[in-house]
Design a protein around this motif. Structure first.
Motif, PDB file in Angstrom:
ATOM      1  N   GLU A 261      31.421  23.150  45.914  1.00 18.01           N
ATOM      2  CA  GLU A 261      30.279  22.637  46.592  1.00 18.01           C
ATOM      3  C   GLU A 261      30.051  21.191  46.573  1.00 18.01           C
ATOM      4  O   GLU A 261      29.761  20.465  47.464  1.00 18.01           O
ATOM      5  CB  GLU A 261      28.974  23.635  46.274  1.00 18.01           C
TER       6      GLU A 261
ATOM      7  N   LYS B 182      32.816  19.233  48.482  1.00 17.54           N
ATOM      8  CA  LYS B 182      32.449  19.033  49.769  1.00 17.54           C
ATOM      9  C   LYS B 182      31.385  18.024  50.211  1.00 17.54           C
ATOM     10  O   LYS B 182      31.584  17.084  51.094  1.00 17.54           O
ATOM     11  CB  LYS B 182      31.875  20.417  50.493  1.00 17.54           C
ATOM     12  N   ARG B 183      30.289  18.088  49.350  1.00 16.30           N
ATOM     13  CA  ARG B 183      29.232  17.140  49.334  1.00 16.30           C
ATOM     14  C   ARG B 183      29.695  15.720  49.203  1.00 16.30           C
ATOM     15  O   ARG B 183      29.319  14.856  49.872  1.00 16.30           O
ATOM     16  CB  ARG B 183      28.119  17.335  48.430  1.00 16.30           C
TER      17      ARG B 183
END
Ligand code: ATP
Ligand code: MG
Length: 138
Positions: free
Chosen positions: A121, A124-125
């Motif tokens: 996560e 990706k951010r």
């Protein structure tokens, strides 16, 4: 294949060792598939490290990350996130394993040479934070 975000921090760009850091990254089997040298603004650094905004070291972290250019890059490999964290070594270089980037180059817990995403996560951010799709060329 997995992707992770790497930042070569100001302590490394000012010491002219970005090539040495990237040699260790490439020798570990990670491929640099996107890369740029930028100077972070305070707003960018605050947003990037937002998860740490309540920590005592937040202001000094933002000051340090904006003190000189950084190199932001996307790394790709099987299990890239864990592999890069492993070769980076622990946050505090004093206790990092021999042969890691931080053991080899880091000066202190704050001037610790590199950043790496810590989960899919976050990766990706963080990749989306710095790169558009057309800047990731493989
Ligand atoms: P990074 O996110 O930069 O890859 P990390 O995941 O190993 O490092 P975090 O806990 O996410 O460590 O902390 C982010 C950064 O904040 C660290 O790399 C370091 O530069 C700084 N930092 C963390 N803990 C401290 C501390 N106790 N004192 C000073 N700076 C710290
Ligand atoms: Mg972190």
């Amino acid at each position: 294949m997995e992707r992770t975000l790497s930042i070569i921090k100001p302590d490394a760009t000012t010491r002219n060792i970005t090539g040495k850091v990237n040699s260790m990254i490439e020798d570990a089997g990670l491929r640099i598939i996107a890369q740029k040298r930028i100077r972070l603004t305070p707003l960018q650094a605050e947003e990037f490290y937002a998860e740490h905004k309540d920590k005592a070291f937040f202001t000094s972290l933002v000051d340090f990350m904006t003190s000189a250019p950084v190199v932001v890059q996307v790394l790709e490999a099987d299990d890239a996130i864990a592999l890069y964290r492993k070769i980076m070594g622990t946050t505090n270089p004093a206790v990092a394993e021999e042969g890691t980037i931080r053991k080899t180059f880091a000066l202190s817990i704050d001037k610790n040479t590199v950043h790496g995403s810590d989960s899919p996560e976050s990766a990706k951010r963080e990749i989306d934070f710095f790169f558009s799709g057309t800047e990731i060329v493989g």
